[in-house]
Every structure is written in C-alpha cells, then in structure tokens.
Design a protein around this motif. Sequence first.
Motif, PDB file in Angstrom:
ATOM      1  N   UNK A   1      36.485  29.991  38.217  1.00  8.15           N
ATOM      2  CA  UNK A   1      37.377  29.700  37.091  1.00  8.15           C
ATOM      3  C   UNK A   1      37.932  30.981  36.488  1.00  8.15           C
ATOM      4  N   UNK A   2      38.720  31.666  37.292  1.00  9.36           N
ATOM      5  CA  UNK A   2      39.339  32.909  36.848  1.00  9.36           C
ATOM      6  C   UNK A   2      39.854  33.677  38.042  1.00  9.36           C
ATOM      7  N   UNK A   3      40.378  34.868  37.793  1.00  6.05           N
ATOM      8  CA  UNK A   3      40.825  35.742  38.868  1.00  6.05           C
ATOM      9  C   UNK A   3      39.624  36.124  39.728  1.00  6.05           C
ATOM     10  N   UNK A   4      39.839  36.554  40.976  1.00  6.08           N
ATOM     11  CA  UNK A   4      38.707  36.808  41.879  1.00  6.08           C
ATOM     12  C   UNK A   4      37.625  37.711  41.302  1.00  6.08           C
ATOM     13  N   UNK A   5      38.008  38.798  40.651  1.00  7.48           N
ATOM     14  CA  UNK A   5      37.023  39.760  40.159  1.00  7.48           C
ATOM     15  C   UNK A   5      36.623  39.506  38.699  1.00  7.48           C
ATOM     16  N   UNK A   6      37.152  38.446  38.100  1.00 10.01           N
ATOM     17  CA  UNK A   6      36.849  38.161  36.696  1.00 10.01           C
ATOM     18  C   UNK A   6      35.422  37.636  36.540  1.00 10.01           C
ATOM     19  N   UNK A   7      34.807  37.960  35.426  1.00 13.51           N
ATOM     20  CA  UNK A   7      33.476  37.451  35.101  1.00 13.51           C
ATOM     21  C   UNK A   7      33.642  36.026  34.578  1.00 13.51           C
ATOM     22  N   UNK A   8      33.615  35.083  35.488  1.00 16.03           N
ATOM     23  CA  UNK A   8      33.872  33.681  35.140  1.00 16.03           C
ATOM     24  C   UNK A   8      32.936  32.803  35.951  1.00 16.03           C
ATOM     25  N   UNK A   9      32.668  31.596  35.470  1.00 18.62           N
ATOM     26  CA  UNK A   9      31.743  30.715  36.199  1.00 18.62           C
ATOM     27  C   UNK A   9      32.394  30.086  37.425  1.00 18.62           C
ATOM     28  N   UNK A  10      31.548  29.595  38.314  1.00 17.99           N
ATOM     29  CA  UNK A  10      31.970  28.797  39.454  1.00 17.99           C
ATOM     30  C   UNK A  10      31.632  27.338  39.197  1.00 17.99           C
ATOM     31  N   UNK A  11      32.460  26.445  39.718  1.00 14.80           N
ATOM     32  CA  UNK A  11      32.123  25.025  39.696  1.00 14.80           C
ATOM     33  C   UNK A  11      32.274  24.484  41.116  1.00 14.80           C
ATOM     34  N   UNK A  12      31.370  23.610  41.510  1.00 14.93           N
ATOM     35  CA  UNK A  12      31.432  22.983  42.822  1.00 14.93           C
ATOM     36  C   UNK A  12      31.737  21.504  42.636  1.00 14.93           C
ATOM     37  N   UNK A  13      32.822  21.058  43.255  1.00 10.51           N
ATOM     38  CA  UNK A  13      33.282  19.681  43.072  1.00 10.51           C
ATOM     39  C   UNK A  13      33.606  19.090  44.437  1.00 10.51           C
TER      40      UNK A  13
END
Length: 474
Positions: free
Chosen positions: A16-28
Amino acid sequence: MIFLPVTIPETITVHLGAPSADAPNVTVPFADYIKNVASSEIYPTWPEAAIRANIYAQMSYALNRIFTEWYRAQGYDFDITNSTRYDQSFVAGRDIFENISNIVDDMTGSYLTRGNAVEPLFTQYCNGTTVTCPGGLSQWGTVPLAEQGLSAEEIVRSFYGDDISFVTDAPLAPALGGSFPGVTLRLGENSEDVRTVQTRLNRISTNYPGIPKIYPADGIFDADTEAAVRAFQRQFNLTPDGLVGRATWYRIASVFNNVKRLSELDSEGLTLEEISRQYPEELREGMSGVSIKLLQYFLAIVGEYYDALPRWQASQLDGVFGRQTREAVESYQRMLGLPVTGVVDRATWDALLSTYRSVLLVQPEQQWLELFVGLPEVFLVSGMRGEDVRRAQELVNIISRGYPEVPAVTADGIFGDATESAVSVVQTLLGLPATGAVGPLTWEGMARLAADVEASSLVNAGQYPGYTLGEEGE
C-alpha cells in the motif's frame, strides 16, 4: 525457452504505497484485487464492452507482475503496489460496484498475450485525458469505441495491435509467495530448480556473453553450471561463490525479466519505415515516440556497465522523454565531460552510440564481433538487398554448421523467404521474437552464435573432434 504454465493465483499481495515506502502489505484473493482495481480505475456506468476491455488490461498487468516476479526479484515481499506511479490503483476496504464484480467473476482466468509469447502482456494503460500513453490503452478512449458497437476484444486490439491473443479459463493455482526454492543450489544438485537457473542464465548470456552457455540445460548442477553462476555473480557484483542462494536466485530472475523485456521493447519487430538508426533530431524532455524509446534502450544497455549511470527497469522504456530520461542523459553527459544540458544533441547522440558499441566488445569473447560492430545499427527486413544482407547470410551459414536446425542459405545479398526463415530459426535459438527481421539483438546474438561455432571447430592436437570416426577406408 522453457516457461512454466501461466496460472491464476488464488491471492495477490499488494504493497500500500510506492515500492520503497514504509507501508503495509495486504493479501487478498486475486479476483477481489481486480474488482477493487476496476472499481477504482473506471466507471460502472460505462458500456460493458468498455469495462471488459479495461479489465483485460488490468488482469494482464497484474499477472505480468506476478509471472515475472517483478518486485520479488528485487528483494521485496509483495507482488504489486497500489501506487499509480508504478502500478494500478487499489484502495483497501473500498466498496465494489456490483456490475463490475459480476463481470470480473465472468472473466477470471482471462489475460492477454502478444503473438506466440507465453507470459501475460505488460498492458500499459492510462486515463487518456490528463495522461496519455502511446502504445497503451486509453481508459476513456474505450467508451466511444464501445458506443460504436465494438466488442471488448476489438477495443483491445485497436489499442494494442492485431497480434494480441486472448487467453481464457487459465487454471487457478495457490499463490507461491515467490519462486525461491528455499534451499541453496550448489554443485551436485539435480532438480527442476537447477534447470530453471540454467535456462535463465543461457538467456541472460545472450545479452551478457561473459556468462558462458550451459549445455545441456538438464537440471544437473555440474561444473559448467557453477562456472556460469560465478560469471553471473561477478558481472552483477555478487559474491562469486558459485552458489545459488536467495540473493543470486532473485538477481538472476530480475536480470532475466529485464533482458526479455528489452527484447520485446527494442526494435526487432519494427520495419525500416518505423525507425532510423541515423540521428533523428534534437531530443529533449517532453518529446515521445520511437526515437525516444531507442534513446532509452541505449541508456539502459550502457547503464548496466557503468556505475556512474542509473540502472533502468525495462518497463521504464516507454518512449516518453520524462524526468528519468533527462536525468539519465545528464548523468551520461557528466560522465563523458559533455555539457550537462539534459538535451540529446548530435554530440551526445554520437557519443552514446560509440559507448554502446564499446559495450558490445567489453568481454574478451566478443572481440570476434569487431567485424560486425557497425551492423547493430542496421535493420534488415525481407525484400532488401546489399552487402549488409550478405553479411547476415554469412553469419547464418556459420551458425548452421553448429546448429543443424538452422538451414544454410545462399549468400547472395538478397533478403528472400529462405533468409527470413533461417533468421527466424536463429531468433528462436536466441530466445528472441521470431520476426525474421534483423535488428540489434539479432545481429549481436548471431555474431555470438557464429563465434561459438567458429571456436568449437578449433581443437588441440589429440583432442576428440566431437564426431564418430569411421572405419579405415570410409
């Protein structure tokens, strides 16, 4: 080239963000991901044919990211991002439009390919209003075509070309979460994972001839495989231990994806009317077209060999002279001591071509290429005549001595059906699109194959010649 069959994953992991951004992942679930993207990118009130055309593009885009392990090959732990600068819009938790949900359910298992390619097409697209993308699908542009009565398939072909194929009912498979086998591959191993490494290294060596070919690619991790792994590791600044651990596995996957994409995006399939190897014009930010894509191709190849230049992802060869292209030009000009303008004038263009030529000769094994160094600037297609055609035919005939599947041709300087057919066979050997036209990668690949055949015909005194000797008198 050996490919695993394309399957539809049960799930997809979105950053949930740019590739190198510190952002969470979601699996759907994959279908839910496409429903979310479609609901975020387009309007449910559009004609159904327009919606379906867009969903074809969205499914193929996501499947290409998964199939090529685009992000996982770079060390990330996700399949795709929700940043529209890099990928497609995905809004976690958003409402899904009912008609879009129904259409996605009906289309799950579908994607696009080009020609005889196996992998899902990297379907670039944009809204077509505030952003345009030459060669890609215009989302708003699908609406008037649907209103004119065109089907979804006809709309897709109007944007991507008549050589588009529609795959339907691809099987569902569990999400893999990355292809690394989980164990380090080393001398003595025997597995399909080893065969995958061998196949990919053989394809990579077409662009990086310092990496020796592995024959046969039989899944046995022998001394030749270890030597090829070490050469790859040296080429890409990894510890040259000859072991295929996680870092080497995914670096091989990343380079493999890039050289394949460069093959697709270079000018192998273009006619002479569509591109010229002569200096086209002054190139600057804001321009677009084939000349810019050619510029980006040169910058990408050269950038693999010079640390002072930026590395390119092959998907960024989009034919648009934007900020990244300008900065790459500036870096190149700075490296050579040229005026740092970010504008490609004749001096910069000629210098870049010269550097590109030097890249072809950086490995000792490539010195045989000197005779052909100017030829990658020449495009040959059926119907042409001349000395360049004769040279191509001579290369084909040398290759045919070592590869019986390649038919010999008459070196008469006439590019007829026989030459076109032989070139297509050579391109298949090289893992290139079998267009029958001779572009830069085909020139380079033919020269390398011919060099290999020439070298293999030289044996030392007492060395086994490679063929069965008959009885005396035969």
